[in-house]
Design a protein around this motif. Structure first.
Motif, PDB file in Angstrom:
ATOM      1  N   ASP A  11      48.374  55.070 -60.579  1.00 35.37           N
ATOM      2  CA  ASP A  11      48.427  53.961 -59.616  1.00 35.37           C
ATOM      3  C   ASP A  11      49.221  52.766 -60.120  1.00 35.37           C
ATOM      4  O   ASP A  11      48.981  51.635 -59.715  1.00 35.37           O
ATOM      5  N   GLU A  34      42.142  56.020 -61.544  1.00 32.05           N
ATOM      6  CA  GLU A  34      40.909  56.058 -62.337  1.00 32.05           C
ATOM      7  C   GLU A  34      40.303  54.659 -62.504  1.00 32.05           C
ATOM      8  O   GLU A  34      39.310  54.486 -63.200  1.00 32.05           O
ATOM      9  N   SER A  40      51.221  48.319 -65.438  1.00 30.49           N
ATOM     10  CA  SER A  40      51.898  47.661 -64.314  1.00 30.49           C
ATOM     11  C   SER A  40      51.137  46.402 -63.888  1.00 30.49           C
ATOM     12  O   SER A  40      51.741  45.371 -63.609  1.00 30.49           O
ATOM     13  N   ILE A  46      58.720  40.556 -63.796  1.00 32.30           N
ATOM     14  CA  ILE A  46      60.098  40.052 -63.827  1.00 32.30           C
ATOM     15  C   ILE A  46      61.064  41.124 -63.305  1.00 32.30           C
ATOM     16  O   ILE A  46      60.981  42.294 -63.702  1.00 32.30           O
ATOM     17  N   PHE A 164      41.712  61.988 -62.287  1.00 30.48           N
ATOM     18  CA  PHE A 164      42.140  63.349 -61.926  1.00 30.48           C
ATOM     19  C   PHE A 164      41.752  64.284 -63.071  1.00 30.48           C
ATOM     20  O   PHE A 164      42.069  64.015 -64.234  1.00 30.48           O
ATOM     21  N   GLY A 310      59.457  52.379 -69.083  1.00 32.42           N
ATOM     22  CA  GLY A 310      59.810  51.444 -70.150  1.00 32.42           C
ATOM     23  C   GLY A 310      59.484  49.998 -69.831  1.00 32.42           C
ATOM     24  O   GLY A 310      58.440  49.690 -69.259  1.00 32.42           O
ATOM     25  N   GLY A 313      59.573  48.500 -65.392  1.00 38.55           N
ATOM     26  CA  GLY A 313      58.757  49.324 -64.496  1.00 38.55           C
ATOM     27  C   GLY A 313      59.081  49.108 -63.031  1.00 38.55           C
ATOM     28  O   GLY A 313      59.035  50.055 -62.238  1.00 38.55           O
ATOM     29  N   ILE A 314      59.399  47.881 -62.669  1.00 37.84           N
ATOM     30  CA  ILE A 314      59.587  47.597 -61.238  1.00 37.84           C
ATOM     31  C   ILE A 314      60.907  48.205 -60.748  1.00 37.84           C
ATOM     32  O   ILE A 314      60.919  48.990 -59.796  1.00 37.84           O
TER      33      ILE A 314
END
Ligand SMILES: Cc1cc2nc3c(=O)[nH]c(=O)nc-3n(C[C@H](O)[C@H](O)[C@H](O)COP(=O)(O)OP(=O)(O)OC[C@H]3O[C@@H](n4cnc5c(N)ncnc54)[C@H](O)[C@@H]3O)c2cc1C
Length: 344
Positions: A11, A34, A40, A46, A164, A310, A313-314
């Motif tokens: 997620d 979970e 994240s 940024i 999971f 890395g 992420g965005i």
């Protein structure tokens, strides 16, 4: 058995941006969460097309920024909110040499759209050598993004708040407990080490801490300040400062030396009193060549991995969620640069 197109495990940015691809393409799916604070959720949010140490850019930076803006507009159409904060990065220069380097690099075709030639002086923080503005940089409103997306997923019965359990997955028949799925996409960040199908992918943890601080004097609100780390206001009156990088101390507690590093870094640019109110950390899933790892399982053609985002992420999560979707649904090959095949 309930028939669905996809299972998503995880997620964070990878899972959420892939879920968005499924939503916009009307695919049925469930996403497993979970309930732990993901890297994240700890991230600064940024969005930055420039490597701020060397004033360089990276592969597909402009395309990634454009695609992110388009995607956030699409997400707004079902959550009703805008998560893009137009608060450009102002990089504090260490000395005149850095100013010269910045100006020289700003002549470069790849960088001219990003490195502003006019330097700014900021109030309150120390910036004797001024700051350089990164055009097109911005911030994601991280907490709102996740709160609203979880809410949307839950209301539409897309969310399963459970860890999971890999032992319950029958990849050959495409079943998991009472679910019959066409494809499963694993987006577990560093949690992938527990996944028996993809535990061998070449991601390494890089631990990052941030602090949230109460400042005695308010700083400019409409910019994101960067010297060693990023400094900016959050929505509850506290200021975010971070994050650190550490490949060695990988235990699951706060590392006091990281907090000291952050307090010292902030003291360097902020000459007034401040109090640390919160410390958080997360593990970035990093890859040697700094590119994501996306691929299909060698034996089970219905299992996929989306990892290695890395420090970006965005941008990586957003842009490559579409590449993965097109790979699965339209047979469009993945770029060699991000394909898991490059490690074979
Ligand atoms: C301090 C810090 C600051 C950062 N700042 C930025 C930034 O400003 N901009 C930027 O672009 N990036 C930033 N990053 C990097 C970014 O956070 C990562 O690239 C990104 O979080 C990776 O996303 P992910 O979805 O792959 O993994 P994660 O965010 O770690 O999410 C994976 C999720 O999957 C869940 N999961 C794992 N296994 C299972 C399972 N079996 N069942 C159910 N759920 C499971 C985990 O609990 C986790 O919540 C920062 C990172 C840190 C640590």
């Amino acid at each position: 058995m309930k028939q669905i197109d996809y299972i998503i495990v995880g997620d964070g940015y990878a899972g959420m941006f892939f879920a968005h691809q499924l939503i916009r393409n009307n695919k049925s799916f469930v996403l497993f969460s979970e309930g732990r604070k993901s890297a994240s959720q700890v991230s600064a949010g940024i969005i930055n097309p420039v490597v701020l140490k060397k004033f360089t850019t990276f592969w597909k930076a402009q395309e990634q920024i454009d695609f992110l803006k388009k995607t956030l507009t699409e997400i707004k159409s079902y959550t009703g909110k805008n998560y893009l904060i137009d608060s450009p990065i102002h990089r504090i220069f260490h000395d005149e040499n850095e100013q010269k380097l910045w100006l020289k690099k700003s002549e470069n075709d790849e960088l001219s759209g990003f490195l502003d030639k006019k330097f700014d002086h900021l109030e309150v923080v120390k910036n004797n050598f001024l700051t350089g503005k990164v055009n097109q940089s911005a911030r994601l409103q991280v907490s709102g993004f996740f709160v609203d997306l979880f809410d949307f997923l839950e209301k539409n019965a897309f969310l399963i708040k459970e860890k999971f359990d890999y032992t319950k997955l029958d990849a050959s028949s495409g079943t998991y407990k009472d679910l019959q799925f066409k494809n499963a996409v694993f987006c577990e960040g560093m949690g992938v080490t527990e996944n028996p199908f993809f535990s061998d992918i070449a991601v390494n943890p890089n631990k990052g801490h941030h602090i949230k601080v109460k400042l005695s004097h308010a700083i400019p609100e409409d910019v994101t300040i960067k010297k060693k780390h990023f400094l900016f206001p959050t929505d509850n009156g506290l200021y975010f400062y971070g994050g650190t990088y550490d490949r060695e101390q990988l235990h699951h507690h706060v590392d006091e030396s990281a907090v000291t590093q952050l307090v010292n870094g902030l003291s360097e640019i902020y000459p007034h009193d401040f109090e640390v109110e919160e410390v958080n950390f997360g593990f970035r899933p990093t890859v040697k060549d700094r590119r994501p790892i996306i691929g299909r399982h060698a034996s089970f053609k219905n299992l996929y991995v989306f990892n290695g985002l890395g420090a970006r992420g965005i941008l990586n999560g957003c842009y490559f969620s579409k590449s993965l979707y097109q790979f699965i649904e339209e047979d469009i090959p993945l770029h060699e640069e991000v394909s898991a095949e490059r490690f074979k």
